[in-house]
Write an enzyme that holds these catalytic residues in place. Structure first.
Site, PDB file in Angstrom:
ATOM      1  N   HIS A 203      73.409  51.670 -72.866  1.00 38.00           N
ATOM      2  CA  HIS A 203      74.964  51.702 -73.269  1.00 38.00           C
ATOM      3  C   HIS A 203      75.135  52.908 -74.096  1.00 38.00           C
ATOM      4  O   HIS A 203      75.289  52.848 -75.190  1.00 38.00           O
ATOM      5  CB  HIS A 203      75.434  50.641 -73.883  1.00 38.00           C
ATOM      6  CG  HIS A 203      75.442  49.278 -73.145  1.00 38.00           C
ATOM      7  ND1 HIS A 203      74.581  48.299 -73.047  1.00 38.00           N
ATOM      8  CD2 HIS A 203      76.356  49.228 -71.907  1.00 38.00           C
ATOM      9  CE1 HIS A 203      74.676  47.503 -72.080  1.00 38.00           C
ATOM     10  NE2 HIS A 203      75.834  47.865 -71.291  1.00 38.00           N
ATOM     11  N   HIS A 207      75.585  56.586 -69.630  1.00 35.15           N
ATOM     12  CA  HIS A 207      76.187  55.489 -69.005  1.00 35.15           C
ATOM     13  C   HIS A 207      77.935  55.681 -68.823  1.00 35.15           C
ATOM     14  O   HIS A 207      78.381  55.495 -67.783  1.00 35.15           O
ATOM     15  CB  HIS A 207      75.947  54.330 -69.399  1.00 35.15           C
ATOM     16  CG  HIS A 207      76.785  53.267 -69.012  1.00 35.15           C
ATOM     17  ND1 HIS A 207      76.656  52.382 -67.805  1.00 35.15           N
ATOM     18  CD2 HIS A 207      77.763  52.306 -69.715  1.00 35.15           C
ATOM     19  CE1 HIS A 207      77.285  51.417 -67.700  1.00 35.15           C
ATOM     20  NE2 HIS A 207      78.256  51.482 -68.854  1.00 35.15           N
ATOM     21  N   HIS A 243      84.908  52.964 -72.406  1.00 35.81           N
ATOM     22  CA  HIS A 243      84.691  51.229 -72.210  1.00 35.81           C
ATOM     23  C   HIS A 243      83.749  50.867 -72.907  1.00 35.81           C
ATOM     24  O   HIS A 243      83.672  49.553 -73.463  1.00 35.81           O
ATOM     25  CB  HIS A 243      84.562  50.979 -70.761  1.00 35.81           C
ATOM     26  CG  HIS A 243      83.116  51.321 -70.202  1.00 35.81           C
ATOM     27  ND1 HIS A 243      82.737  52.346 -69.631  1.00 35.81           N
ATOM     28  CD2 HIS A 243      82.354  50.113 -69.768  1.00 35.81           C
ATOM     29  CE1 HIS A 243      81.534  52.331 -69.184  1.00 35.81           C
ATOM     30  NE2 HIS A 243      81.322  51.073 -69.316  1.00 35.81           N
ATOM     31  N   ASP A 244      82.724  51.398 -73.254  1.00 37.16           N
ATOM     32  CA  ASP A 244      81.309  51.115 -74.150  1.00 37.16           C
ATOM     33  C   ASP A 244      81.278  51.687 -75.372  1.00 37.16           C
ATOM     34  O   ASP A 244      80.333  51.829 -75.973  1.00 37.16           O
ATOM     35  CB  ASP A 244      80.318  51.128 -73.268  1.00 37.16           C
ATOM     36  CG  ASP A 244      79.988  50.022 -72.402  1.00 37.16           C
ATOM     37  OD1 ASP A 244      80.473  48.697 -72.810  1.00 37.16           O
ATOM     38  OD2 ASP A 244      79.084  49.863 -71.232  1.00 37.16           O
ATOM     39  N   ASP A 308      81.068  49.538 -63.378  1.00 34.92           N
ATOM     40  CA  ASP A 308      80.370  49.530 -64.678  1.00 34.92           C
ATOM     41  C   ASP A 308      79.168  48.562 -64.376  1.00 34.92           C
ATOM     42  O   ASP A 308      77.989  49.114 -64.937  1.00 34.92           O
ATOM     43  CB  ASP A 308      81.296  48.424 -65.744  1.00 34.92           C
ATOM     44  CG  ASP A 308      80.416  48.406 -66.999  1.00 34.92           C
ATOM     45  OD1 ASP A 308      79.692  49.402 -67.480  1.00 34.92           O
ATOM     46  OD2 ASP A 308      80.628  47.330 -67.840  1.00 34.92           O
TER      47      ASP A 308
END
Length: 487
Positions: A203, A207, A243-244, A308
């Site tokens: 992560h 990514h 998103h992460d 994802d």
């Protein structure tokens, strides 16, 4: 109260009674060490049995996992699927102190788009300067086989920054929303700092760049970009990029006021919380049967969620590399658990985890159903748009929907960005119109690659986990030779 609860209470009554007696004995200082050990071991064995039973029960309540047979999927893989992709199991794993600080992301979105300066740092440039190696790598950005690792190496480990800037340029978002280039670049660099905070093997910013590119590919090759508004496309790219952010291994869990762009971004980021996977899939599948059509925000969330978890649908070389990065992240967590004397979480014991089996289970119960739903959804959305566009071409019928007009503008912007960039010789100008959308090829390509990867994991599982790395390297080398032969 149902029978299951009654039985469970009966199972727990005796160990609870024994433990309470031990507490009283400890308070009086009257404890026999041998009896203490026996009672604790007994309580632990009962609690373990109840935990296993509860895990099985939770799995049975989830649509996609209800068909798992105990003899076909190892218990550790079942536990991992339950704890990761169901909200009930996931809730017990969360620790408030480990939650990512998402508020900083929202602030970054607001500041990054609407404020010309960020961190009091000013950039005096027309655009982002591309190194020659980055230009070469980005020639394949419209392809499913895009190698984000190559981009990260070519960009000096700034793959996310270049991916964000590239897509904002291609979709003409900088111009349409009057976004200061200096602000966009600063925002992208701030994201990269956040993604690098915990030095995660999986992560991380690579990514994020990979998911962002995959979202771009899905929008482009399914024709969904013709259905979305420009604001929604902006939200898609932003949500994929952030998103992460500052991921620590726990799920995002927060509440915040919503409006406009921020509303879409937040809903999509929440969709990547894996503990809500089955509920998300169920909701969208049900919406396909409704006459009013598919909810736009839910569809956008599905695209991001699919991107994802898309690495099992990529080439074996990329899929295997991502898998090993993720497993190393799991193992690092397991190492910390061992140091603290805690039991290993599913798939976190580097000495006994069955990597191949975990990927087979992941593909069977998570990836394949998700991409099947994605293709069904895009077909229901895009086929009417294709028919509408066809009528406009073959008759005096004029397409008046705002989304169709927006799609034409975006398709033209993408075409021009390619013509001005890597295809400046004019030898090839890609067609991004609805007429060029090939949903059948999009679906078949995904199905074929996923099946090939699953078969390779089955081969490795049959050969034994101890030989995983050696056998996988042989397969990767064989694939590279195959690609060179057919290039």
């Amino acid at each position: 109260m149902d029978d299951h609860v009654t039985i469970r209470k009966k199972h727990l009554q005796r160990p609870i009674f024994r433990l309470r007696c031990l507490v009283k004995q400890l308070e009086r200082g009257d404890v026999n060490v041998v009896d203490l050990k026996k009672n604790i071991e007994y309580a632990a064995s009962v609690l373990e049995a109840v935990y296993i039973d509860e895990t099985r029960r939770l799995l049975d309540t989830e649509d996609e996992l209800s068909d798992i047979q105990t003899d076909s999927v190892p218990s550790e893989v079942r536990d991992w699927l339950a704890s990761t992709f169901t909200r009930k199991m996931g809730m017990t794993k969360k620790k408030p102190e480990e939650k990512p600080k998402f508020r900083s992301i929202v602030h970054a979105v607001q500041a990054g788009i609407f404020v010309e300066r960020m961190y009091r740092k000013t950039y005096h440039m027309v655009g982002l300067a591309y190194p020659a190696a980055v230009i070469v790598t980005l020639k394949d950005v419209d392809k499913w086989s895009f190698d984000v690792f190559a981009l990260n190496e070519a960009s000096g480990e700034h793959s996310l920054k270049f991916m964000i800037y590239e897509l904002f340029t291609r979709y003409d978002l900088i111009n349409r929303f009057k976004i200061p280039v200096s602000c966009l670049i600063t925002f992208a660099e701030a994201l990269e700092v956040g993604y690098s905070k915990y030095k995660n093997p999986y992560h991380n910013l690579i990514h994020a760049a990979d998911v962002t590119q995959t979202v771009h590919y899905i929008m482009l090759h399914t024709g969904i970009m013709h259905w979305l508004t420009e604001l929604e496309i902006l939200a898609m790219v932003f949500a994929a990029a952030i998103h992460d952010y500052e991921h620590t291994g726990t799920t995002n869990n927060f509440h915040i006021q919503t409006r406009d762009l921020r509303n879409l971004v937040i809903e999509m980021v929440l969709s990547t919380d894996m503990s809500g996977h089955f509920q998300q899939i169920k909701n969208i599948r049900n919406s396909l049967q409704q006459p009013e059509g598919i909810d736009r925000a839910k569809t956008m969330s599905l695209i991001l969620h699919a991107a994802d978890i898309s690495h099992p649908a990529k080439s074996w070389k990329l899929h295997y590399r991502w898998t090993m990065a993720l497993m190393e992240e799991f193992f690092l967590q397991g190492d910390k658990e061992a140091e603290l004397g805690l039991p290993f979480s599913p798939l976190c014991d580097r000495k006994s985890t069955m990597v191949a089996q975990s990927q087979i289970g992941f593909i069977d119960f998570i990836v394949e159903p998700t991409f099947s739903l994605l293709t069904d959804s895009t077909e229901k959305i895009v086929i009417p748009l294709i028919e509408e566009a066809s009528k406009a071409e073959t008759s005096s019928y004029v397409a008046s929907s705002s989304t169709t007009i927006v799609g034409l503008h975006i398709a033209d912007a993408l075409r021009r960005s390619n013509t001005k960039g890597s295809m400046s010789d004019g030898s090839y100008s890609p067609d991004y119109s609805l007429a060029a959308v090939d949903l059948k090829s999009f679906k078949n390509n995904l199905v074929d690659i996923i099946q090939q990867n699953k078969e390779r994991w089955k081969e490795l599982a049959a050969q034994g986990e101890s030989d995983l790395h050696k056998n996988s390297e042989d397969l990767v080398n064989a694939e590279e030779k195959h690609d060179e032969t057919h290039s």
